[in-house]
Structure formats: structure tokens, C-alpha cells
Design an enzyme around this catalytic site. Structure first.
Site, PDB file in Angstrom:
ATOM      1  N   HIS A 103      71.927  61.563  47.464  1.00  0.00           N
ATOM      2  CA  HIS A 103      71.689  62.803  46.729  1.00  0.00           C
ATOM      3  C   HIS A 103      72.104  62.589  45.277  1.00  0.00           C
ATOM      4  O   HIS A 103      73.148  61.984  45.016  1.00  0.00           O
ATOM      5  CB  HIS A 103      72.491  63.955  47.350  1.00  0.00           C
ATOM      6  CG  HIS A 103      72.169  65.262  46.734  1.00  0.00           C
ATOM      7  ND1 HIS A 103      71.025  65.970  47.059  1.00  0.00           N
ATOM      8  CD2 HIS A 103      72.813  65.992  45.791  1.00  0.00           C
ATOM      9  CE1 HIS A 103      70.998  67.091  46.330  1.00  0.00           C
ATOM     10  NE2 HIS A 103      72.068  67.113  45.562  1.00  0.00           N
ATOM     11  N   LEU A 109      61.680  64.465  51.336  1.00  0.00           N
ATOM     12  CA  LEU A 109      61.813  65.888  51.062  1.00  0.00           C
ATOM     13  C   LEU A 109      61.649  66.798  52.275  1.00  0.00           C
ATOM     14  O   LEU A 109      61.571  68.010  52.122  1.00  0.00           O
ATOM     15  CB  LEU A 109      60.818  66.298  49.966  1.00  0.00           C
ATOM     16  CG  LEU A 109      61.039  65.603  48.621  1.00  0.00           C
ATOM     17  CD1 LEU A 109      60.036  66.084  47.600  1.00  0.00           C
ATOM     18  CD2 LEU A 109      62.462  65.807  48.128  1.00  0.00           C
TER      19      LEU A 109
END
Length: 187
Positions: free
Chosen positions: A105, A86
């Protein structure tokens, strides 16, 4: 034998799947290192239980050129794999590992990408937009979030009754099936 470093921030299910996929060495690669930025993340116990060296580093350590290039260089890392990581990757790593940093993703980029679009947030947005399909995108990492060159996409249908949890389960199934295979092809 090619060496992979996995960067992860979460539970580590994708990291574990990749570690197991390359574990026997028959695919010409192995996971040499897992880098995590969250001391309480599940990926730490998963990777350590599988015997993979794991480094828990702060954001400032990850942004330290000398530290990171030394850590990766000493282990002979050929490819960096982001599996639920992240933080933005520092520019010096993108430059040093040009076209050798890949991310997964949980949507069909360019839809539902960019800042704040990760994990459950993506699946909730897909359901709210009443999309009829979603999927995964595996792409090279660039300086801009989720805008690197696309390597691979896989699609799954979204029904009108699917919840974000339903979509998440479908997307995870695609991740676990395709991510290790694409990594192997890249190596």
C-alpha cells in the site's frame, strides 16, 4: 522452487520489478502466474513479454472458488502478491492462503488506507493533509481492506513543496527497492 502468483490491475511496474528480481532462480522462487482483472492493463504485455503466464479474469471468475483454487493449485502457488490489484480478494483465497497473501500500500497504514485509497488518490490525500512523511506498507491481506497485519514499512520525507506526482515518485522508489526483498524474506 517456490512459486509466486502476482495479482495486478494496472501498468505493472511493480509486477515487472518482482518478475525480474526472481527471474534467475537464484533466490529460490519464481513468478509462475500473473492474474489481471482488466483486459487493457499494461501488466499484461509486461508479464507476457517476460515470458510469465498471464490470466485475464473477470471479477466473477476471480470469485469462482473452483476456478481460482484450480488455477493456483495447478501451478503450485506458494504465495500470492498483490501489486496494484484493485479488487477485494475473495474469502476462500484468504482462508486457503492464510498468511500467504501480501499487499503493498502506498502510505504508512493505517493512514490513508481503506476503500478508494489507491494510487494517485493516496498521494493527493497525503499532500492535502500536509503530511511531513509518507511511505509504503507491506501487509498480509485480511477480510478488511488495508487492515491486515503489517509486515514492513519504509518512510520517505514529504516537503511542503511536493506535489502528488513528487510523492508518487518517492513512494515508487521505495516500492521497487523493498517489495521484492520483503517477498524473498517471506519465502
Amino acid at each position: 522452487m517456490k512459486k509466486i502468483a502476482i495479482f495486478a490491475s494496472g501498468s505493472g511496474s511493480n509486477a515487472e520489478n518482482i518478475i525480474r528480481y526472481f527471474r534467475d532462480g537464484e533466490r529460490g522462487a519464481e513468478v509462475a502466474l500473473v492474474v489481471c482483472n482488466k483486459p487493457d492493463a499494461g501488466v499484461i504485455s509486461r508479464s507476457r513479454a517476460l515470458g510469465v503466464e498471464t490470466a485475464v479474469l473477470s471479477r466473477s471468475q476471480i470469485n469462482d472458488r473452483e476456478l481460482m483454487l484450480g488455477l493456483l493449485g495447478e501451478r503450485g502457488v506458494d504465495l500470492i502478491v498483490l501489486a496494484g490489484f484493485l479488487l477485494m480478494i475473495p474469502g476462500f483465497l484468504i482462508e486457503t492462503y492464510s498468511d500467504r497473501i501480501v499487499n503493498i500500500h502506498p502510505s504508512l497504514l493505517p493512514k490513508f488506507g481503506g476503500k478508494g485509497m489507491y494510487g494517485r488518490h493516496v498521494h493527493e490525500a497525503v499532500v492535502a493533509a500536509r503530511e511531513s512523511e509518507t511511505g509504503i506498507t507491506i501487509h498480509y491481506v485480511s477480510e478488511k481492506c488495508d487492515e491486515g497485519r503489517i509486515i514492513f514499512q519504509a518512510v520517505t520525507a514529504v516537503s511542503e513543496t511536493d506535489t502528488a506526482a513528487d510523492v508518487e515518485a518517492k513512494v515508487h522508489a521505495l516500492e521497487w527497492k523493498h517489495f521484492p526483498e520483503v517477498i524473498a524474506e517471506l519465502l
